[in-house]
Design a protein around this motif. Sequence first.
Motif, mmCIF file in Angstrom:
data_model
loop_
_atom_site.group_PDB
_atom_site.id
_atom_site.type_symbol
_atom_site.label_atom_id
_atom_site.label_comp_id
_atom_site.label_asym_id
_atom_site.label_seq_id
_atom_site.Cartn_x
_atom_site.Cartn_y
_atom_site.Cartn_z
ATOM 1 N N ASP A 43 0.827 -1.229 0.097
ATOM 2 C CA ASP A 43 -0.014 -0.018 -0.001
ATOM 3 C C ASP A 43 0.950 1.590 -0.119
ATOM 4 N N ALA A 44 1.398 1.721 -1.166
ATOM 5 C CA ALA A 44 2.075 2.789 -1.377
ATOM 6 C C ALA A 44 1.388 4.070 -0.726
ATOM 7 N N GLY A 45 0.203 4.403 -0.697
ATOM 8 C CA GLY A 45 -0.273 5.571 -0.147
ATOM 9 C C GLY A 45 -0.412 5.516 1.247
ATOM 10 N N GLY A 46 -0.685 4.074 2.060
ATOM 11 C CA GLY A 46 -0.485 4.058 3.360
ATOM 12 C C GLY A 46 0.656 4.194 3.893
ATOM 13 N N LEU A 47 1.873 4.156 3.214
ATOM 14 C CA LEU A 47 3.116 4.469 3.668
ATOM 15 C C LEU A 47 3.309 5.958 4.018
ATOM 16 N N ALA A 48 2.595 6.735 3.550
ATOM 17 C CA ALA A 48 2.740 8.229 3.790
ATOM 18 C C ALA A 48 2.495 8.477 5.192
ATOM 19 N N VAL A 49 1.974 7.637 6.114
ATOM 20 C CA VAL A 49 1.922 7.774 7.473
ATOM 21 C C VAL A 49 3.313 8.041 8.059
ATOM 22 N N HIS A 50 4.469 7.505 7.367
ATOM 23 C CA HIS A 50 5.780 7.518 7.760
ATOM 24 C C HIS A 50 6.226 8.967 7.270
ATOM 25 N N ASP A 51 5.734 9.637 6.538
ATOM 26 C CA ASP A 51 6.436 10.892 5.860
ATOM 27 C C ASP A 51 7.066 11.860 6.954
ATOM 28 N N GLY A 52 8.012 12.375 6.742
ATOM 29 C CA GLY A 52 8.383 13.313 7.707
ATOM 30 C C GLY A 52 9.209 12.892 8.911
ATOM 31 N N ASP A 53 9.287 11.730 9.165
ATOM 32 C CA ASP A 53 10.171 11.090 10.085
ATOM 33 C C ASP A 53 11.496 10.882 9.587
ATOM 34 N N PRO A 54 12.696 11.432 9.921
ATOM 35 C CA PRO A 54 13.798 11.201 9.137
ATOM 36 C C PRO A 54 14.417 9.786 9.590
ATOM 37 N N ARG A 55 13.960 9.043 10.484
ATOM 38 C CA ARG A 55 14.416 7.945 10.968
ATOM 39 C C ARG A 55 13.947 6.856 9.864
ATOM 40 N N VAL A 56 12.798 6.792 9.346
ATOM 41 C CA VAL A 56 12.175 5.909 8.528
ATOM 42 C C VAL A 56 12.307 6.094 6.994
ATOM 43 N N ALA A 57 12.684 5.296 6.381
ATOM 44 C CA ALA A 57 12.465 5.158 4.767
ATOM 45 C C ALA A 57 11.317 4.368 4.506
ATOM 46 N N THR A 58 10.879 4.712 3.308
ATOM 47 C CA THR A 58 9.723 3.863 2.961
ATOM 48 C C THR A 58 9.954 3.417 1.366
ATOM 49 N N MET A 59 9.413 2.111 1.065
ATOM 50 C CA MET A 59 9.492 1.572 0.007
ATOM 51 C C MET A 59 8.243 0.887 -0.290
ATOM 52 N N PRO A 60 7.621 1.069 -1.365
ATOM 53 C CA PRO A 60 6.116 0.430 -1.761
ATOM 54 C C PRO A 60 6.779 -0.882 -2.590
ATOM 55 N N GLY A 61 5.780 -1.895 -2.446
ATOM 56 C CA GLY A 61 6.079 -3.198 -3.302
ATOM 57 C C GLY A 61 5.359 -4.464 -2.814
ATOM 58 N N ASP A 62 4.972 -5.314 -3.629
ATOM 59 C CA ASP A 62 4.469 -6.652 -3.448
ATOM 60 C C ASP A 62 5.562 -7.402 -3.212
ATOM 61 N N LEU A 63 5.697 -7.904 -1.769
ATOM 62 C CA LEU A 63 6.542 -8.737 -1.307
ATOM 63 C C LEU A 63 6.575 -10.074 -1.691
ATOM 64 N N ALA A 64 5.439 -10.610 -2.282
ATOM 65 C CA ALA A 64 5.341 -11.985 -2.629
ATOM 66 C C ALA A 64 6.251 -12.074 -4.136
ATOM 67 N N ARG A 65 6.549 -10.890 -4.566
ATOM 68 C CA ARG A 65 7.143 -11.098 -5.950
ATOM 69 C C ARG A 65 8.986 -10.973 -5.751
#
Length: 258
Positions: A43-65
């Motif tokens: 859920d790429a959009g859901g990862l936006a909850v972590h935006d602005g936290d310099p301690r957290v990097a985000t990466m969207p993707g289907d982990l079954a692939r």
Amino acid sequence: MSAVRFDYTGERVLVTGAAGLIGRALVRRFADAGAAVLAVDVDAGGLAVHDGDPRVATMPGDLAREDVADAVFARVARDGGLDVLVNNAAMTGLRTPFIDIDAGVWDAVIAANLRSAYLLSVRAVRHWRDAGRGGTIVSLSSPGGSRAHEDQSAYDVTKAGIEALSRAIAVELGGLGIRANCIAPASVGGEVRPATDLPAGRTTAPEEVADAALFLASPAASQLNGHVLRVDGGLHARLRTDPSEERRRESEDAGPRR
């Protein structure tokens, strides 16, 4: 809930399913403890909850692939390595009687819940082996890993598989300093509420699950390997529960349940 105090300063943590209720708590707790966190979710959009936290990097993707799992670990390598993998990604909402499940639905649940954990875990242990060092995997299971939910056979099979996978990693790779454990939480919701079917009398906060993950990944749990830690308010200890109460609470709770 106040955070349990663990120090992960300088450590790198990968959390999957990071946009969900438990995933958000996992990311926040590890980051608050000093870790650099890579948060991954389909859920790429859901990862936006972590935006602005310099301690957290985000990466969207289907982990079954496999290509996505490869891309995640390419980033892990670029970012300086990995200390802790938390397998939290899961498809939790499907409820279908076993007699009605078609093969496509079954395969989708297996892929989302179990295949993803395998693809990331095998890459993590290879990464640690090649680096000549140990590491820790914490995977989210469920009471369904050892007891059956109503109408969730595919989900329960994946959770039993995750527990078996953790035991296999512990047995085969424990000598390399690699640990793999599970957390089996029950009745997790965004708001703690009374629950007559749990001996504790209330539901479980996502932060309580995250605190258990911090413990299992820490040196305080150094002799725990292949273990299932039940964060369930005593549910597993009880011989019988009230299924009508459980179903009623599920229908009221918009959040995912383990």
